[in-house]
Design a protein around this motif. Structure first.
Motif, mmCIF file in Angstrom:
data_model
loop_
_atom_site.group_PDB
_atom_site.id
_atom_site.type_symbol
_atom_site.label_atom_id
_atom_site.label_comp_id
_atom_site.label_asym_id
_atom_site.label_seq_id
_atom_site.Cartn_x
_atom_site.Cartn_y
_atom_site.Cartn_z
ATOM 1 N N LEU A 106 27.959 77.674 49.954
ATOM 2 C CA LEU A 106 28.401 76.288 49.853
ATOM 3 C C LEU A 106 27.384 75.564 48.992
ATOM 4 O O LEU A 106 26.214 75.446 49.356
ATOM 5 C CB LEU A 106 28.528 75.649 51.236
ATOM 6 C CG LEU A 106 29.519 76.353 52.158
ATOM 7 C CD1 LEU A 106 29.498 75.740 53.555
ATOM 8 C CD2 LEU A 106 30.915 76.332 51.575
ATOM 9 N N ASN A 109 31.404 76.281 44.789
ATOM 10 C CA ASN A 109 31.199 77.036 46.021
ATOM 11 C C ASN A 109 31.580 78.485 45.771
ATOM 12 O O ASN A 109 32.573 78.765 45.090
ATOM 13 C CB ASN A 109 32.071 76.473 47.155
ATOM 14 C CG ASN A 109 31.603 75.113 47.596
ATOM 15 O OD1 ASN A 109 30.422 74.873 47.767
ATOM 16 N ND2 ASN A 109 32.539 74.205 47.780
ATOM 17 N N PHE A 153 34.402 79.839 53.904
ATOM 18 C CA PHE A 153 34.475 78.588 53.155
ATOM 19 C C PHE A 153 34.804 77.459 54.112
ATOM 20 O O PHE A 153 35.688 77.573 54.944
ATOM 21 C CB PHE A 153 35.546 78.672 52.059
ATOM 22 C CG PHE A 153 35.716 77.385 51.316
ATOM 23 C CD1 PHE A 153 34.785 77.001 50.377
ATOM 24 C CD2 PHE A 153 36.777 76.551 51.578
ATOM 25 C CE1 PHE A 153 34.922 75.799 49.690
ATOM 26 C CE2 PHE A 153 36.922 75.347 50.899
ATOM 27 C CZ PHE A 153 35.992 74.972 49.951
ATOM 28 N N VAL A 154 34.071 76.379 53.989
ATOM 29 C CA VAL A 154 34.328 75.178 54.776
ATOM 30 C C VAL A 154 34.658 74.082 53.785
ATOM 31 O O VAL A 154 33.896 73.818 52.852
ATOM 32 C CB VAL A 154 33.086 74.782 55.611
ATOM 33 C CG1 VAL A 154 33.336 73.490 56.370
ATOM 34 C CG2 VAL A 154 32.703 75.898 56.550
ATOM 35 N N GLN A 155 35.803 73.458 53.947
ATOM 36 C CA GLN A 155 36.218 72.382 53.043
ATOM 37 C C GLN A 155 35.197 71.256 53.100
ATOM 38 O O GLN A 155 34.925 70.730 54.160
ATOM 39 C CB GLN A 155 37.608 71.873 53.439
ATOM 40 C CG GLN A 155 38.124 70.778 52.545
ATOM 41 C CD GLN A 155 38.409 71.267 51.139
ATOM 42 O OE1 GLN A 155 38.889 72.373 50.950
ATOM 43 N NE2 GLN A 155 38.104 70.455 50.161
ATOM 44 N N PRO A 156 34.593 70.905 51.961
ATOM 45 C CA PRO A 156 33.631 69.802 51.958
ATOM 46 C C PRO A 156 34.299 68.491 52.380
ATOM 47 O O PRO A 156 35.452 68.246 52.060
ATOM 48 C CB PRO A 156 33.159 69.721 50.512
ATOM 49 C CG PRO A 156 33.741 70.883 49.798
ATOM 50 C CD PRO A 156 34.809 71.468 50.670
ATOM 51 N N ASN A 157 33.544 67.678 53.063
ATOM 52 C CA ASN A 157 34.006 66.358 53.494
ATOM 53 C C ASN A 157 35.300 66.420 54.315
ATOM 54 O O ASN A 157 36.103 65.488 54.269
ATOM 55 C CB ASN A 157 34.215 65.417 52.287
ATOM 56 C CG ASN A 157 32.937 65.266 51.498
ATOM 57 O OD1 ASN A 157 31.851 65.192 52.072
ATOM 58 N ND2 ASN A 157 33.055 65.244 50.177
ATOM 59 N N ALA A 158 35.485 67.527 55.012
ATOM 60 C CA ALA A 158 36.693 67.640 55.848
ATOM 61 C C ALA A 158 36.586 66.639 56.998
ATOM 62 O O ALA A 158 35.542 66.477 57.620
ATOM 63 C CB ALA A 158 36.827 69.059 56.388
#
Length: 122
Positions: free
Chosen positions: A54, A62, A112-117
């Motif tokens: 990330l 990413n 993967f983690v969605q940014p600003n989720a």
């Protein structure tokens, strides 16, 4: 007959690219890892792309969860000069094929983690 030969030639040439295929990527390649199983060359990437894939700044992509054969192809393209980016070319210039494939497998295995989720409240 000419069409058959032309089609056969196209298929034959298609196998001569440097782009990794799932079958060719499946070969066992090992590069040094540390005691936790992380690639020893991870430090080359983590400053911009993050240890977990990330990125540390929005200008860097990413790498977490990215397709490993794509990452291998991209890194090899930076090495060969087919992709132009002086910072990336300097970082990957001395990597071996084994190191590239180990880094690609590592980053592709990260979540993967969605940014600003935005998390829904209960």
């Amino acid at each position: 007959m000419r069409l058959t030969i032309a089609v056969a030639a196209l298929f034959a040439l298609g196998g001569c690219t440097d782009t990794p295929t799932p079958a060719s990527y499946a070969r066992t390649v090992t590069a040094p890892t540390d005691a936790t199983g992380k690639p020893t060359k991870l430090g080359l990437c983590s400053g911009c792309h993050g240890e977990n894939g990330l990125s540390t700044l929005p200008i860097y992509p990413n790498l977490a969860g990215q397709n490993a054969p794509y990452l291998v192809s991209a890194l090899r393209a930076y090495q060969s000069g087919a992709r132009q980016n002086s910072a990336m070319q300097a970082m990957v210039g001395t990597l071996t094929d084994a190191e590239i494939e180990t880094l690609a497998r590592y980053y592709s295995s990260q979540s993967f983690v969605q940014p600003n989720a935005v998390k829904a409240s209960p």
